[in-house]
Write a protein that holds these residues in place. Structure first.
Motif, PDB file in Angstrom:
ATOM      1  N   PHE A  92      30.701  42.966  46.873  1.00  0.00           N
ATOM      2  CA  PHE A  92      30.172  41.811  46.366  1.00  0.00           C
ATOM      3  C   PHE A  92      29.048  40.929  47.354  1.00  0.00           C
TER       4      PHE A  92
ATOM      5  N   GLY B 167      50.309  30.201  35.221  1.00  0.00           N
ATOM      6  CA  GLY B 167      49.322  29.743  35.918  1.00  0.00           C
ATOM      7  C   GLY B 167      48.175  30.783  36.182  1.00  0.00           C
ATOM      8  N   LEU B 168      48.239  31.853  35.899  1.00  0.00           N
ATOM      9  CA  LEU B 168      46.955  32.905  36.076  1.00  0.00           C
ATOM     10  C   LEU B 168      46.241  32.952  34.656  1.00  0.00           C
TER      11      LEU B 168
ATOM     12  N   THR C 191      39.821  42.070  39.321  1.00  0.00           N
ATOM     13  CA  THR C 191      39.203  41.075  39.840  1.00  0.00           C
ATOM     14  C   THR C 191      37.811  41.584  40.017  1.00  0.00           C
TER      15      THR C 191
ATOM     16  N   PHE D 285      40.850  46.740  49.469  1.00  0.00           N
ATOM     17  CA  PHE D 285      40.770  45.153  49.049  1.00  0.00           C
ATOM     18  C   PHE D 285      40.320  44.502  49.907  1.00  0.00           C
TER      19      PHE D 285
ATOM     20  N   LEU E  47      45.837  33.745  44.873  1.00  0.00           N
ATOM     21  CA  LEU E  47      44.632  33.571  44.104  1.00  0.00           C
ATOM     22  C   LEU E  47      44.213  32.205  43.805  1.00  0.00           C
ATOM     23  N   ILE E  48      45.070  31.270  43.314  1.00  0.00           N
ATOM     24  CA  ILE E  48      44.674  30.050  43.030  1.00  0.00           C
ATOM     25  C   ILE E  48      43.908  29.517  44.384  1.00  0.00           C
TER      26      ILE E  48
ATOM     27  N   VAL F 135      44.480  28.930  36.122  1.00  0.00           N
ATOM     28  CA  VAL F 135      43.420  29.174  36.814  1.00  0.00           C
ATOM     29  C   VAL F 135      42.079  28.954  36.062  1.00  0.00           C
TER      30      VAL F 135
ATOM     31  N   PHE G  89      54.245  32.651  36.058  1.00  0.00           N
ATOM     32  CA  PHE G  89      52.768  33.708  36.473  1.00  0.00           C
ATOM     33  C   PHE G  89      51.739  33.636  35.366  1.00  0.00           C
TER      34      PHE G  89
ATOM     35  N   LEU H 206      41.381  25.605  35.925  1.00  0.00           N
ATOM     36  CA  LEU H 206      41.092  24.845  36.869  1.00  0.00           C
ATOM     37  C   LEU H 206      39.453  25.320  37.685  1.00  0.00           C
ATOM     38  N   VAL H 207      39.145  26.576  37.267  1.00  0.00           N
ATOM     39  CA  VAL H 207      37.625  26.977  37.672  1.00  0.00           C
ATOM     40  C   VAL H 207      36.714  26.238  36.868  1.00  0.00           C
TER      41      VAL H 207
ATOM     42  N   ILE I  51      51.111  36.643  44.623  1.00  0.00           N
ATOM     43  CA  ILE I  51      49.495  36.989  44.143  1.00  0.00           C
ATOM     44  C   ILE I  51      49.216  35.449  43.557  1.00  0.00           C
ATOM     45  N   ILE I  52      49.828  34.715  42.599  1.00  0.00           N
ATOM     46  CA  ILE I  52      49.330  33.685  42.288  1.00  0.00           C
ATOM     47  C   ILE I  52      49.149  32.656  43.206  1.00  0.00           C
TER      48      ILE I  52
ATOM     49  N   MET J 221      34.840  40.339  37.854  1.00  0.00           N
ATOM     50  CA  MET J 221      33.655  39.403  38.525  1.00  0.00           C
ATOM     51  C   MET J 221      32.078  40.228  38.207  1.00  0.00           C
TER      52      MET J 221
ATOM     53  N   PHE K  76      37.632  36.665  31.372  1.00  0.00           N
ATOM     54  CA  PHE K  76      38.018  37.138  32.350  1.00  0.00           C
ATOM     55  C   PHE K  76      39.561  37.246  32.670  1.00  0.00           C
ATOM     56  N   TYR K  77      40.206  36.185  32.207  1.00  0.00           N
ATOM     57  CA  TYR K  77      41.716  36.054  32.379  1.00  0.00           C
ATOM     58  C   TYR K  77      42.338  36.734  31.016  1.00  0.00           C
TER      59      TYR K  77
ATOM     60  N   MET L  94      35.897  45.504  48.727  1.00  0.00           N
ATOM     61  CA  MET L  94      35.525  44.640  47.738  1.00  0.00           C
ATOM     62  C   MET L  94      34.540  43.663  48.380  1.00  0.00           C
TER      63      MET L  94
ATOM     64  N   MET M 103      47.102  38.130  50.722  1.00  0.00           N
ATOM     65  CA  MET M 103      47.898  38.423  49.597  1.00  0.00           C
ATOM     66  C   MET M 103      48.804  39.513  49.939  1.00  0.00           C
TER      67      MET M 103
ATOM     68  N   TYR N  10      43.070  40.057  32.265  1.00  0.00           N
ATOM     69  CA  TYR N  10      44.243  39.888  33.121  1.00  0.00           C
ATOM     70  C   TYR N  10      45.445  39.797  32.454  1.00  0.00           C
TER      71      TYR N  10
ATOM     72  N   TRP O 218      30.795  30.208  46.683  1.00  0.00           N
ATOM     73  CA  TRP O 218      30.131  30.891  45.568  1.00  0.00           C
ATOM     74  C   TRP O 218      28.795  30.327  45.416  1.00  0.00           C
TER      75      TRP O 218
ATOM     76  N   GLY P  17      45.142  42.332  41.349  1.00  0.00           N
ATOM     77  CA  GLY P  17      44.528  41.392  42.094  1.00  0.00           C
ATOM     78  C   GLY P  17      43.026  42.155  42.567  1.00  0.00           C
TER      79      GLY P  17
ATOM     80  N   GLU Q 206      55.046  38.217  42.605  1.00  0.00           N
ATOM     81  CA  GLU Q 206      54.148  37.692  41.368  1.00  0.00           C
ATOM     82  C   GLU Q 206      53.518  36.284  41.994  1.00  0.00           C
TER      83      GLU Q 206
END
Lengths: 402, 426
Positions: free
Chosen positions: A31, B22-23, B346, A23, A325-326, B27, B19, B30-31, A321-322, B350, B237-238, A27, A227, B241, A338, B342, A318
């Motif tokens: 990328f 949000g995810l 991901t 990770f 990630l956010i 997200v 969770f 948001l993106v 993680i969130i 991606m 993508f989500y 990764m 994370m 998830y 990006w 994660g 959890e």
């Protein structure tokens, strides 16, 4: 010392999980390679110019041949002669071809006879590739018609002197004019700032190819990397290990510092690996080692502070993680990890520069792309340090042991 | 009925879970909003406005006294400062090339244009050569490209005059005719007039007829299409998830002991598992519907004809759900889930949606960038969605749909078999 013991324990716990290096390192490396390859013109073609289909319906006439020469001389596009039908070629525009230029039948004869006959260009002007190709084709067309005009003016001048300008005179003048357009007396040359010229360094292809992807993925995955460490903190709180620790001789400050050090060391190690990998790819991080070290340390400091804050605020794994990630998505995107901020609007760039990620990108690119020195890393490092202090203070203030 | 009860219970649980909210919802919105903000949201007319390019002009050109103090450098500097370029370029002047370059190095300017001292002289000297330097920040590509193109167009007009004059001189000399300075000047002027008429647009149509390829969009629509493409990629993508996260509840309940407890009731394990699988698909349907509705309302996304889009949605829902079940069936416990959610999801995601971003970069849309996403389920889902959004018919989305259904069958069979084996029961 106890903080160090705690850090070593945390690191052992992280390293024992084989997923951690995947990770943290595999990764971002994957990328970096992926984005580096595709953003450098897909697959590292030997000729990076945009391909433009060239359809000659005038069957190798004088002007279509000269046009092909002028297009070949372009530094933005490369003509690809095509025998296919216009319909088929047109379908390739926007996919395999950036544009298509079609020379209509009788073009040469009619233009030399003084008629205005346009070339047909198929291009999607709303895309960067299409508009670039269109501009380059127009430049070549102007030069071609400029050469014809020059030949015609010569012919008129000859006739004004009482001599007949036959076809051989016109063709001779045209050939000379085309040759002159290929050896321009006045030229425009694009040069890049110091990275390209300092110490006779050549502009590095690799720096161009990976100059965005390498620091971008470093910035993004350093945030992703916290994370796991944040989850450990949550797990220790949930399993009451943190509370139990308080019954020992270790102080609260040492516990917080120990966990903070874990994240700091982990991210710094991650950055060291990614920087070394970037160097192997040809991105010259080592041209200013002190500046790069300063940037890596401050980057690890602020990211670790963010990790500590996440570990403090998250009540479950959890959530950890969130909560990781956010910010990873938001800070990476707004900070230009990006895509270069150049392609975004002014307001977006301003907002981006309120964030440490944009400064991290600026700092690293100052060294590896712009070729600047240590002084160019000071402001970005200072801003990241300020973020580290504020986030750490917030985390320490909100830190809960139960 | 028990199957539905279990499905409803799971669905309710998820829709209360921050969770997932949000995810799975927060997200992607948001993106999408970030990209909307970056590329079009702030433009008053719905189009993307390139920020003004900060240009420093250094005019070192020395006028040629013999030709009435003609100064090509001054002409170029005036042209760059002209009103017609005002919206594009913010021009300042400097007397020193070093100062201008330093301004670019410090990122106070995007580009420095350095006009050499011998520009005008090179115009009149048959052997003369001059180079105008466009010095720029290497991290910038669009702005310097535009500036170079503008300067080149201007320089081409000057060059053309010189070429016309020198060609006439040389060609007539070959015929034994010596022309005087006035004739040469006249030729250069006539070329200049012709070139100026092109520049003013009066004659531009005589050079090129430009047409867009079939199916390309107007700029305003293109921005909406780009944001739509990004939102579609975020939904896909989500959705994957969400599929994985909801399938995770099977492991969670096993660890919490609720599944073994359930297995002591008359409810067969197949009904329990069936209920959970229905919940997985139902959750993705809810998520996709909410995100599509939000995107339509806020980002004005258009989704194409209902038929092909419906097929693309069905394909996504079954594929994302079964992929989630497949991935989770390989985990020993929920502790591994964090890394899988994660990390694995991901990475695969991606790669799968990368074509949305690479397709906009010149020269980056083909080759590996186009092929690699098709090694992921996300890539096929995105292909179906984009075909539908680009106005494709049912026939167009058929191939990706068939691939998605085939992948679904494989993932679902393996995932369910593994879960049944692990959970046992009747």
């Amino acid at each position: 010392m106890r903080s160090i013991d705690l850090m070593v324990k945390d690191l052992q716990q992280l390293v024992r999980n084989w997923m951690t290096p995947v990770f943290l390192v595999a990764m971002p490396i994957g990328f970096t390679l992926f984005f580096g390859m595709i953003f450098s013109g897909a697959g590292g073609q030997s000729d990076p110019r945009l391909p433009v289909a060239f359809v000659d319906q005038d069957n190798g006439s004088v002007l279509s041949t000269h046009l092909l020469d002028l297009l070949e001389a372009s530094d933005a596009i490369r003509p690809v002669a095509s025998d296919e039908s216009v319909d088929r070629v047109e379908r390739k525009v926007g996919k395999d071809m950036a544009a298509a230029v079609i020379v209509p039948a009788g073009y040469s004869e009619r233009v030399l006879a003084g008629e205005d006959v346009p070339l047909t260009v198929v291009a999607d002007g709303g895309t960067a590739a299409g508009s670039t190709a269109q501009t380059a084709i127009q430049a070549a067309a102007v030069r071609l018609r400029g050469a014809v005009k020059a030949a015609q003016l010569s012919a008129e001048a000859l006739e004004a002197q009482g001599q007949a300008a036959d076809e051989s005179f016109l063709m001779g003048a045209l050939d000379e004019a085309i040759a002159a357009w290929r050896q321009l007396p006045l030229t425009v040359v694009a040069t890049q700032s110091r990275a390209a010229v300092e110490k006779e360094e050549k502009p590095s292809v690799m720096a161009t190819r990976y100059g965005q992807a390498s620091p971008g993925m470093m910035v993004q995955f350093s945030i992703a990397g916290i994370m796991g460490a944040a989850q450990i903190l949550v797990l220790e709180r949930k399993s009451r290990s943190l509370q139990r620790l308080l019954t020992t001789a270790i102080s609260r400050v040492e516990i917080i510092v120990g966990h903070y050090l874990t994240m700091f060391v982990m991210i710094l190690a991650q950055l060291a690996v990614l920087i070394s990998f970037g160097q192997l790819l040809g991105v010259n991080y080592m041209r200013e080692p002190v500046a790069v070290l300063l940037l890596a340390v401050t980057m690890a400091l602020w990211t670790a502070s963010l990790g500590l804050l996440i570990g403090t605020l998250a009540r479950t794994e959890e959530q950890a993680i969130i909560f990781s990630l956010i910010p990873m998505f938001v800070l990476s995107a707004l900070g230009g990890a990006w895509m270069p901020l150049e392609v975004t609007g002014k307001a977006f760039q301003t907002v981006g520069h309120l964030l440490p990620t944009a400064w991290a990108m600026d700092g690293i690119q100052n060294i590896i792309v712009r070729g600047l020195g240590l002084e160019s890393a000071l402001l970005p490092a200072g801003i990241m340090l300020a973020y580290a202090v504020v986030l750490f203070a917030l985390a320490a203030w909100r830190f809960k042991f139960e | 009925m028990k199957v539905l009860d279990i499905a409803l219970k799971d669905l309710r649980r998820f829709l209360r879970n921050y969770f997932f909210l949000g995810l799975g919802i927060g997200v992607p919105v948001l993106v999408g909003a970030i990209f909307y903000f970056a590329f079009g949201g702030l433009a008053s007319d719905g189009r993307f406005n390139l920020p003004q390019i900060d240009v420093v002009v250094v005019n070192l050109d020395e006028p040629v006294a013999a030709y009435g103090n003609f100064s090509a450098g001054e002409m170029l500097a005036d042209f760059l400062k002209s009103e017609e370029l005002g919206g594009l370029l913010a021009v300042t002047e400097s007397n020193s090339a070093a100062t201008a370059r330093a301004a670019v190095d410090r990122q106070e300017a995007d580009v420095a244009i350095i006009i050499p001292a011998d520009l005008s002289a090179a115009m009149f000297d048959p052997q003369g050569r001059a180079v105008i330097e466009v010095y720029h920040d290497p991290t910038l590509t669009i702005g310097p490209g535009i500036v170079k193109s503008i300067v080149t167009q201007f320089v081409d007009a000057l060059t053309g005059s010189r070429i016309a004059a020198s060609i006439a001189y040389a060609q007539l000399a070959k015929r034994g005719v010596t022309v005087d300075g006035t004739t040469i000047q006249n030729i250069a002027m006539r070329y200049g007039e012709w070139s100026a008429s092109l520049a003013e647009g009066q004659g531009a149509g005589t050079l090129l007829t430009v047409r867009s390829p079939a199916g390309s969009k107007e700029q305003g629509n293109r921005l909406l299409a780009m944001i739509g493409g990004i939102m579609a990629s975020m939904i896909i993508f989500y959705a994957f998830y969400a599929g994985a996260a909801s399938a995770l509840t099977i492991l969670q309940e096993k660890e919490d002991g609720t599944l073994p407890r359930l297995s002591t009731t008359p409810t067969p394990m197949s009904a329990i598992l069936g209920g959970k699988l229905i919940a997985v698909f139902a959750l993705i349907i809810v998520q996709v519907s909410v995100l599509m509705a939000f995107s339509s309302l806020v980002f004005k996304t258009t989704w194409g004809a209902p038929g092909p889009m419906l097929l693309a949605i069905v394909g996504l829902v079954v594929l994302a759900g079964s992929f989630g079940i497949f991935v989770m069936s390989w985990l020993r416990d929920t502790r591994q889930a964090g890394i899988v959610l994660g990390g694995v999801m991901t990475v695969v995601g991606m790669v799968g949606i990368s074509s949305v971003f690479t397709g906009t970069v010149p020269g980056a849309g083909g080759g590996i960038a186009a092929t690699l996403p098709l090694f992921t389920p996300h890539g096929w889902a995105l292909r179906a969605w984009r075909l539908a959004m680009d106005g494709g018919g049912i026939g167009d989305v058929l191939l990706p749909l068939v691939v998605m259904l085939a992948l679904t069958a494989v993932f679902f069979s393996i995932g369910v078999l593994r879960f049944r084996k692990r959970l046992g029961g009747h």
